[in-house]
Design a protein around this motif. Structure first.
Motif, PDB file in Angstrom:
ATOM      1  N   VAL A  49     -16.460  -0.333   2.699  1.00 14.71           N
ATOM      2  CA  VAL A  49     -16.916  -1.011   1.559  1.00 14.71           C
ATOM      3  C   VAL A  49     -16.672  -0.525   0.332  1.00 14.71           C
ATOM      4  O   VAL A  49     -16.168  -0.964  -0.753  1.00 14.71           O
ATOM      5  N   TYR A  51     -14.269   1.858  -0.429  1.00 17.75           N
ATOM      6  CA  TYR A  51     -12.982   1.768  -0.677  1.00 17.75           C
ATOM      7  C   TYR A  51     -12.528   0.445  -1.514  1.00 17.75           C
ATOM      8  O   TYR A  51     -11.778   0.311  -2.279  1.00 17.75           O
ATOM      9  N   LEU A  52     -13.356  -0.661  -0.982  1.00 17.90           N
ATOM     10  CA  LEU A  52     -12.866  -1.971  -1.370  1.00 17.90           C
ATOM     11  C   LEU A  52     -13.375  -2.128  -2.979  1.00 17.90           C
ATOM     12  O   LEU A  52     -12.808  -2.672  -3.570  1.00 17.90           O
ATOM     13  N   GLY A  56     -10.418  -2.276  -5.282  1.00 17.45           N
ATOM     14  CA  GLY A  56     -10.315  -3.433  -5.556  1.00 17.45           C
ATOM     15  C   GLY A  56     -10.663  -3.764  -7.078  1.00 17.45           C
ATOM     16  O   GLY A  56     -10.122  -4.346  -7.698  1.00 17.45           O
ATOM     17  N   ALA A  71      -7.609  -7.610  -3.755  1.00 16.67           N
ATOM     18  CA  ALA A  71      -8.661  -7.592  -2.755  1.00 16.67           C
ATOM     19  C   ALA A  71      -8.463  -8.158  -1.628  1.00 16.67           C
ATOM     20  O   ALA A  71      -8.787  -7.659  -0.465  1.00 16.67           O
ATOM     21  N   LEU A  74      -6.061  -6.263   0.442  1.00 20.00           N
ATOM     22  CA  LEU A  74      -6.775  -4.985   0.857  1.00 20.00           C
ATOM     23  C   LEU A  74      -7.554  -4.985   2.309  1.00 20.00           C
ATOM     24  O   LEU A  74      -7.731  -4.022   3.165  1.00 20.00           O
ATOM     25  N   ILE A  75      -8.203  -6.206   2.173  1.00 15.06           N
ATOM     26  CA  ILE A  75      -9.281  -6.188   3.273  1.00 15.06           C
ATOM     27  C   ILE A  75      -8.689  -6.127   4.875  1.00 15.06           C
ATOM     28  O   ILE A  75      -9.377  -5.316   5.588  1.00 15.06           O
ATOM     29  N   LEU A  78      -8.138  -2.466   5.482  1.00 14.04           N
ATOM     30  CA  LEU A  78      -9.162  -1.662   5.761  1.00 14.04           C
ATOM     31  C   LEU A  78      -9.872  -2.003   7.191  1.00 14.04           C
ATOM     32  O   LEU A  78     -10.373  -0.953   7.710  1.00 14.04           O
ATOM     33  N   THR A 140     -17.014  -7.366   4.158  1.00 15.64           N
ATOM     34  CA  THR A 140     -16.137  -7.349   3.060  1.00 15.64           C
ATOM     35  C   THR A 140     -15.641  -8.778   2.617  1.00 15.64           C
ATOM     36  O   THR A 140     -15.066  -9.085   1.659  1.00 15.64           O
ATOM     37  N   PHE A 200      -3.157   0.409   1.737  1.00 15.94           N
ATOM     38  CA  PHE A 200      -3.500  -0.082  -0.155  1.00 15.94           C
ATOM     39  C   PHE A 200      -2.585  -0.637  -0.627  1.00 15.94           C
ATOM     40  O   PHE A 200      -2.518  -0.661  -1.979  1.00 15.94           O
TER      41      PHE A 200
END
Length: 268
Positions: A49, A51-52, A56, A71, A74-75, A78, A140, A200
């Motif tokens: 979270v 990282y996001l 993000g 975002a 990215l999820i 992750l 997320t 990423f």
């Protein structure tokens, strides 16, 4: 029930009493990480979270990837990164702790074949990896809208990826004699390979040299194939990624089973 041969011969046990210890070992491994769920499940979810939130926010105005904001891109990365790292951590940490504390002998004395030993440890690693991945996704998903173009591909890559990293963790746990050696494999192999796998970014944004290097990283194919399940789009064909993953899975499984069958660094 088929009679199984323990990893360490136990002549003192009457044959009639020998039964499979697989269910007990599997439950033990699952309970082991659930008994410290804040550390083994909660902490990785919090890290993802963060990282996001950080990346993000910083890259919120970057160009869209596959037609979605950063975002959303990215999820899935992750989620898969969390699955892979925690599947590896479960088998490797369990084995090294058992070796150092000396209680591994009780597992080796149990009526377990090397295949049942492998299945119990890797199965529990998959449970932990998938639990963390589901947790990361559930937390997320509220930050942005994300599609589900091919859920079957999501499931396939999640299961195979967690099994592969669980098997690699088993090999690392067997090989390592102390925590320092295990930490080296995590910090110098697993972590860099995971972070440089396209979690990423899209590898098409990389310079030519690093783009080529990325194609030799099997972690890239796990991340990219898993992401295809969400967007229906990826950097390489999902069939290509699946083929690479299956080949890696066969090689790692063969190596892990061979080490267990020979009792490498276990029978002494």
């Amino acid at each position: 029930m088929e009679q199984v041969k323990p990893l360490i011969p136990v002549s003192v046990l009457p044959e009639a009493s020998i039964q499979s210890g697989f269910p007990a070992l599997f439950r033990k491994e699952v309970r082991r990480f659930y008994s410290v769920a804040f550390q083994t499940v909660g902490a990785p979810i919090l890290t993802a979270v963060l990282y996001l939130l950080i990346f993000g926010h910083i890259l919120a105005n970057s160009p869209k990837i596959y037609g979605y904001e950063y975002a959303a891109f990215l999820i899935p990365g992750l989620v898969m990164m969390s699955i892979l790292q925690n599947a590896f951590a479960n088998t490797s940490s369990s084995l090294i702790q058992s070796k150092i504390t000396g209680n591994l002998v009780f597992v080796l004395l149990a009526p377990l074949s090397h295949i049942e030993f492998f299945a119990a440890y890797v199965g529990a690693a998959m449970i932990r990896g998938l639990s963390v991945g589901c947790g990361v996704f559930m937390v997320t998903i509220w930050f942005t809208k994300i599609p589900f173009e091919a859920p079957i591909w999501i499931l396939i890559f999640a299961l195979l990826g967690s099994a592969l990293l669980g098997s690699m963790g088993l090999i690392a746990g067997i090989w390592a004699d102390k925590f320092d050696q295990l930490a080296a494999s995590q910090n110098f192999i697993i972590m860099p390979a995971t972070m440089l796998s396209g979690v990423f970014y899209s590898i098409h944004s990389l310079p030519a040299f690093w783009l080529t290097v990325s194609h030799f990283n099997p972690f890239f194919y796990m991340i990219d194939g898993f992401r295809y399940g969400f967007f229906g789009d990826s950097d390489v064909s999902p069939y290509h990624s699946l083929l690479v993953l299956l080949i890696c899975m066969l090689l790692v499984t063969w190596l892990a089973l061979s080490m267990l069958k020979k009792g490498y660094k276990l029978r002494h």
